[in-house]
Design a protein around this motif. Structure first.
Motif, mmCIF file in Angstrom:
data_model
loop_
_atom_site.group_PDB
_atom_site.id
_atom_site.type_symbol
_atom_site.label_atom_id
_atom_site.label_comp_id
_atom_site.label_asym_id
_atom_site.label_seq_id
_atom_site.Cartn_x
_atom_site.Cartn_y
_atom_site.Cartn_z
ATOM 1 N N SER A 100 0.833 -1.220 0.000
ATOM 2 C CA SER A 100 0.000 0.000 0.000
ATOM 3 C C SER A 100 0.855 1.253 0.000
ATOM 4 N N GLN A 101 2.009 1.175 0.719
ATOM 5 C CA GLN A 101 2.918 2.321 0.722
ATOM 6 C C GLN A 101 3.504 2.556 -0.658
ATOM 7 N N LEU A 102 3.848 1.476 -1.347
ATOM 8 C CA LEU A 102 4.375 1.609 -2.707
ATOM 9 C C LEU A 102 3.321 2.178 -3.645
ATOM 10 N N ASN A 103 2.100 1.746 -3.459
ATOM 11 C CA ASN A 103 1.017 2.269 -4.313
ATOM 12 C C ASN A 103 0.822 3.769 -4.090
ATOM 13 N N GLN A 104 0.903 4.179 -2.832
ATOM 14 C CA GLN A 104 0.748 5.611 -2.550
ATOM 15 C C GLN A 104 1.881 6.434 -3.172
ATOM 16 N N ASN A 105 3.112 5.891 -3.035
ATOM 17 C CA ASN A 105 4.247 6.602 -3.630
ATOM 18 C C ASN A 105 4.113 6.678 -5.149
ATOM 19 N N LEU A 106 3.617 5.592 -5.749
ATOM 20 C CA LEU A 106 3.436 5.587 -7.198
ATOM 21 C C LEU A 106 2.384 6.600 -7.633
ATOM 22 N N ILE A 107 1.327 6.693 -6.861
ATOM 23 C CA ILE A 107 0.259 7.661 -7.179
ATOM 24 C C ILE A 107 0.787 9.086 -7.073
ATOM 25 N N VAL A 108 1.584 9.344 -6.047
ATOM 26 C CA VAL A 108 2.163 10.694 -5.873
ATOM 27 C C VAL A 108 3.091 11.029 -7.029
ATOM 28 N N ALA A 109 3.902 10.038 -7.444
ATOM 29 C CA ALA A 109 4.835 10.287 -8.552
ATOM 30 C C ALA A 109 4.084 10.547 -9.847
ATOM 31 N N ILE A 110 3.052 9.735 -10.058
ATOM 32 C CA ILE A 110 2.266 9.938 -11.281
ATOM 33 C C ILE A 110 1.596 11.311 -11.257
ATOM 34 N N GLY A 111 1.077 11.693 -10.095
ATOM 35 C CA GLY A 111 0.446 13.012 -9.975
ATOM 36 C C GLY A 111 1.430 14.139 -10.251
ATOM 37 N N PHE A 112 2.647 13.971 -9.716
ATOM 38 C CA PHE A 112 3.671 15.005 -9.948
ATOM 39 C C PHE A 112 4.002 15.122 -11.429
ATOM 40 N N VAL A 113 4.160 13.965 -12.090
ATOM 41 C CA VAL A 113 4.472 13.983 -13.528
ATOM 42 C C VAL A 113 3.346 14.621 -14.322
ATOM 43 N N VAL A 114 2.099 14.267 -13.968
ATOM 44 C CA VAL A 114 0.946 14.845 -14.674
ATOM 45 C C VAL A 114 0.895 16.351 -14.460
#
Length: 279
Positions: free
Chosen positions: A3-17
């Motif tokens: 779940s922590q990895l998923n949250q980090n991935l979502i944050v990274a994707i949001g930053f890129v977007v």
């Protein structure tokens, strides 16, 4: 852990977007429109390069392009000035100008955009130059010598604006207004001048008519004198005989009969001579 990895991935994707959206909104391409020049600013610092009309690349976020119009601008300025004879005069002036295309970056850096050019440079310069030019002329000269006043304003304003990278295209004096009292005085003066000119015209006309009458009288007198000089007794006799119908009055009132002393006596003498010749 997952779940922590998923949250980090979502944050990274949001930053890129967000970064992509920011870059897309900033845009690496800029179009400089017709009649404009682009002022380049890197992190707010004005650059020496000027962008002409057309499509140009820029570095998003770092580079900002400010478009400045180099088209002819028209600015109306109403100035209240004093004439040489201390009359209050209002001059409505139209100034046509444009920013020098080769100096738009300097103009924007030192003055600003078109609105600031009008407020900071054009209005004060025009007001000062008009006041100086009007103070050299009387109020009546301002009205009657408008071309000279315009030429002086034009020349002085052109020199003033060149210093700031602004090119003067022309000055037009749209209107000249005086106080009500001075306008009435000018109107009265014009009326008086027209009446004086009319009086002179009437006097000249009367003089010409008098001269014509004198010439006509001289002509009649000369004609009569000529006629009198040609009216000999023989001519008078002939004219009288031409006008006589050959009849004597039926009733004699004691007045002398016409032509008795002249014509009849002559006829009798002629008849007596003819009878003596017959005998």
């Amino acid at each position: 852990m997952r779940s922590q990895l998923n949250q980090n991935l979502i944050v990274a994707i949001g930053f890129v977007v967000a970064l992509i959206f920011l870059l897309a909104s900033a845009g690496p391409l800029v179009v400089v429109g017709a009649g404009y020049r682009g002022v380049i600013m890197n992190f707010g610092q004005v650059q020496d390069e000027i962008l002409n009309e057309g499509l140009h690349w820029r570095v998003p976020i770092m580079t900002e392009i400010r478009q400045i119009s180099v088209r002819v601008q028209k600015t109306d300025i109403l100035s209240q000035v004093g004439s040489k004879d201390l009359q209050e005069v209002k001059l409505d002036v139209a100034v046509n100008w444009h920013v020098d295309p080769a100096k738009v970056n300097k103009v924007y850096q030192s003055i600003g955009d078109e609105v600031q050019v009008v407020n900071r440079i054009l209005n004060p310069a025009v007001g000062e130059i008009i006041k100086a030019a009007a103070a050299k002329k009387n109020a009546e000269e301002i009205l009657t010598k408008r071309p000279e006043l315009k030429a002086e304003i034009d020349a002085n304003l052109d020199d003033r604006l060149k210093v700031y990278g602004i090119i003067l295209d022309g000055v037009s004096l749209l209107d000249v207004q005086f106080t009500r009292e001075f306008a009435d005085a000018i109107e009265q003066k014009q009326v008086a001048e027209q009446e004086a000119q009319r009086a002179v015209y009437i006097a000249q006309k009367a003089e010409r008519e008098a001269e014509a009458e004198v010439n006509r009288a001289k002509g009649r007198a000369e004609a009569q004198s000529l006629i009198q000089s040609t009216l000999t007794p023989e001519v008078l006799k002939n004219k009288a005989l031409e006008a006589w119908d050959g009849k004597f009055p039926l009733i004699y009132d004691g007045s002398p009969l016409p032509f008795i002393n002249v014509d009849l006596l002559g006829l009798k003498n002629s008849s007596a001579q003819q009878q003596g010749q017959v005998k």
